[in-house]
Design a protein around this motif. Structure first.
Motif, mmCIF file in Angstrom:
data_model
loop_
_atom_site.group_PDB
_atom_site.id
_atom_site.type_symbol
_atom_site.label_atom_id
_atom_site.label_comp_id
_atom_site.label_asym_id
_atom_site.label_seq_id
_atom_site.Cartn_x
_atom_site.Cartn_y
_atom_site.Cartn_z
ATOM 1 N N ASN A 250 6.598 3.804 6.572
ATOM 2 C CA ASN A 250 6.516 4.016 7.842
ATOM 3 C C ASN A 250 7.520 3.540 8.377
ATOM 4 O O ASN A 250 7.454 2.704 8.514
ATOM 5 C CB ASN A 250 5.378 3.262 8.226
ATOM 6 N N VAL B 10 3.525 1.651 2.179
ATOM 7 C CA VAL B 10 2.245 2.016 3.179
ATOM 8 C C VAL B 10 1.359 2.304 1.788
ATOM 9 O O VAL B 10 0.686 3.178 1.594
ATOM 10 C CB VAL B 10 2.182 2.936 4.430
ATOM 11 N N GLU C 269 -5.788 -3.048 5.790
ATOM 12 C CA GLU C 269 -4.046 -2.000 6.463
ATOM 13 C C GLU C 269 -4.667 -1.128 5.851
ATOM 14 O O GLU C 269 -5.732 -0.453 4.853
ATOM 15 C CB GLU C 269 -3.598 -2.640 5.591
ATOM 16 N N TYR C 270 -3.436 0.134 6.949
ATOM 17 C CA TYR C 270 -3.079 1.394 6.321
ATOM 18 C C TYR C 270 -3.146 1.534 4.900
ATOM 19 O O TYR C 270 -1.971 1.269 4.216
ATOM 20 C CB TYR C 270 -2.543 2.108 6.825
ATOM 21 N N ASN C 271 -3.767 2.691 3.921
ATOM 22 C CA ASN C 271 -2.656 2.705 2.287
ATOM 23 C C ASN C 271 -3.578 4.815 2.774
ATOM 24 O O ASN C 271 -3.940 4.882 2.087
ATOM 25 C CB ASN C 271 -3.629 2.344 1.562
ATOM 26 N N ILE C 272 -2.022 4.692 2.612
ATOM 27 C CA ILE C 272 -1.342 6.110 2.316
ATOM 28 C C ILE C 272 -2.282 7.062 0.437
ATOM 29 O O ILE C 272 -2.361 7.877 0.649
ATOM 30 C CB ILE C 272 0.091 6.670 2.761
ATOM 31 N N GLU D 247 -5.067 9.357 1.491
ATOM 32 C CA GLU D 247 -5.129 10.354 2.376
ATOM 33 C C GLU D 247 -4.416 11.832 2.016
ATOM 34 O O GLU D 247 -4.706 11.817 0.347
ATOM 35 C CB GLU D 247 -3.795 10.192 3.281
ATOM 36 N N PHE E 298 -2.407 14.047 8.637
ATOM 37 C CA PHE E 298 -2.092 12.160 8.802
ATOM 38 C C PHE E 298 -1.117 11.956 8.975
ATOM 39 O O PHE E 298 -0.786 10.560 8.971
ATOM 40 C CB PHE E 298 -2.791 11.710 7.710
ATOM 41 N N GLY F 18 -0.122 7.844 9.517
ATOM 42 C CA GLY F 18 -1.609 7.494 8.930
ATOM 43 C C GLY F 18 -2.552 7.921 10.555
ATOM 44 O O GLY F 18 -2.656 8.394 11.047
ATOM 45 N N ASN F 19 -3.723 6.753 9.736
ATOM 46 C CA ASN F 19 -5.029 6.618 10.630
ATOM 47 C C ASN F 19 -4.819 6.648 12.227
ATOM 48 O O ASN F 19 -3.888 5.699 13.007
ATOM 49 C CB ASN F 19 -5.427 5.506 10.678
#
Length: 142
Positions: free
Chosen positions: A91, A98, A107-110, A113, A132, A141-142
């Protein structure tokens, strides 16, 4: 009359130089901050281009497996596991990796997506939409 030996600067001269140096410093800090934001946006746009290129290659290779034209969904995880994306994705705004945080569900994980691909009748790519990521507004991301 005796002449005084003048060595050094007066207090007013020193304050004048200090003021000028302070103004130059403020201008430099503001300028560098703007450059950092621009660099982050450029890095973000580079990630988007890489995702689009990888998606285009993936769809081109898989076009014989696709059963209908129209909208086709590609998970980022498929691009990674099939070798279309080999470098980890970071990121650009937070510098977090990510792609390698699957054990941390909060946590955000691409990889989760989905990239939407609109196909022509001959199964070539018409458009690729990556919802995204919004580089202009700093959304990743989110």
């Amino acid at each position: 009359m005796k002449l005084l030996n003048k060595k050094g600067f007066t207090l007013i001269e020193l304050l004048g130089v200090l003021t000028i140096m302070s103004i130059i410093g403020v201008i430099a800090v503001v300028s560098i901050d703007g450059m950092m934001e621009e660099a982050q946006k450029t890095e973000c746009e580079s990630v988007v281009v890489n995702l689009k290129n990888a998606t285009k290659e993936y769809v081109s290779d898989k076009r014989f497996d696709i059963t209908n034209s129209g909208v086709y969904e590609v998970k980022v995880d498929k691009l990674i596991t099939n070798g279309y994306l080999t470098k980890k994705i970071t990121n650009p705004f937070t510098k977090e990796d990510v792609t390698d945080n699957e054990d941390k569900s909060e946590e955000y994980n691409i990889k989760r997506e989905i990239i939407n691909v609109v196909l022509n009748n001959d199964y070539t790519v018409k458009t690729i939409t990556i919802d995204f990521i919004d580089c202009a507004n700093g959304k990743f991301g989110n």
